[in-house]
Design an enzyme around this catalytic site. Structure first.
Site, PDB file in Angstrom:
ATOM      1  N   ASP A 173      -6.039   8.453  -0.931  1.00 45.84           N
ATOM      2  CA  ASP A 173      -5.575   7.535   0.110  1.00 45.84           C
ATOM      3  C   ASP A 173      -4.374   8.156   0.803  1.00 45.84           C
ATOM      4  OD1 ASP A 173      -7.471   5.638  -0.697  1.00 45.84           O
ATOM      5  OD2 ASP A 173      -6.089   4.742  -2.140  1.00 45.84           O
ATOM      6  N   GLU A 230       0.821  -1.213   0.000  1.00 41.39           N
ATOM      7  CA  GLU A 230       0.000   0.000   0.000  1.00 41.39           C
ATOM      8  C   GLU A 230       0.856   1.264   0.000  1.00 41.39           C
ATOM      9  OE1 GLU A 230      -3.195   0.466  -0.420  1.00 41.39           O
ATOM     10  OE2 GLU A 230      -3.939  -1.579  -0.229  1.00 41.39           O
TER      11      GLU A 230
END
Length: 148
Positions: free
Chosen positions: A73, A57
Site C-alpha cells: 500500500d 491509513e
C-alpha cells in the site's frame, strides 16, 4: 566542533535516505484539500470520512508505505499495488489507476486523489479501506473537520 559535525552528519543522512518520512499534511490543510477536490458528498461520503480515513491509513504522511506480503500500500490513501498501481513487483497487478506506485509517495497528491476517487467510485464508498472500516465507519467524525 563535534556538534557541528553531528549536525552535518544528520543533514547528510537525511539527504542520503529519502523516503523515510514524507510530507505530513496538517489535518486542517487535508480538510481544505479534500473540500477543494469535491470529496464532500462524493459517493455518499463526507470530508470527515476521508480525513478519518487518511489519519488511520497513513497518519497524513504522503510517503506512507505498508508491505502486505503479496502486495503493498502506497501514499496518503494507502493505495494497493495488486489492483490500483504498478510497483513492478506485484504479480498480476491490474494497475487500474494506470500509475506507478512511486508516484503515490511524492508530495503532489493530485494523482493520489484521482486514484482514490476511482476506487471509491467503483466501490460506491470507502469499504476497500480497512482503516476507515475499523475506525471511522458509523462513528461521529465531526472532530476531524472541527475548526477547519
Amino acid at each position: 566542533k563535534s556538534m557541528l559535525f553531528l549536525g552535518f552528519l544528520l543533514v547528510f543522512l537525511g539527504l542520503a535516505l529519502p523516503g523515510i518520512q514524507g510530507k505530513i499534511i496538517p489535518r486542517c490543510e487535508m480538510v481544505k484539500i479534500l473540500r477543494r477536490n469535491g470529496f464532500q458528498g462524493f459517493e455518499g461520503t463526507t470530508v470527515a470520512d476521508w480525513t478519518c480515513l487518511v489519519k488511520y491509513e497513513s497518519s497524513y504522511n504522503t510517503k506512507a508505505y505498508n508491505d502486505n506480503g503479496p502486495s503493498r500500500d502506497y501514499g496518503i490513501f494507502q493505495i494497493n499495488s495488486k489492483y490500483w498501481c504498478n510497483d513492478g513487483r506485484t504479480p498480476g497487478s491490474k494497475n487500474a489507476c494506470n500509475i506507478s506506485c512511486s508516484k503515490l509517495q511524492d508530495d503532489n497528491i493530485e494523482d493520489d486523489i484521482r486514484c482514490a476517487k476511482k476506487i471509491a467510485r467503483e466501490a460506491h464508498g470507502l469499504s476497500p479501506w480497512y482503516g476507515w472500516k475499523n475506525h471511522c465507519r458509523g462513528k461521529d467524525l465531526s472532530s476531524f473537520v472541527r475548526g477547519c
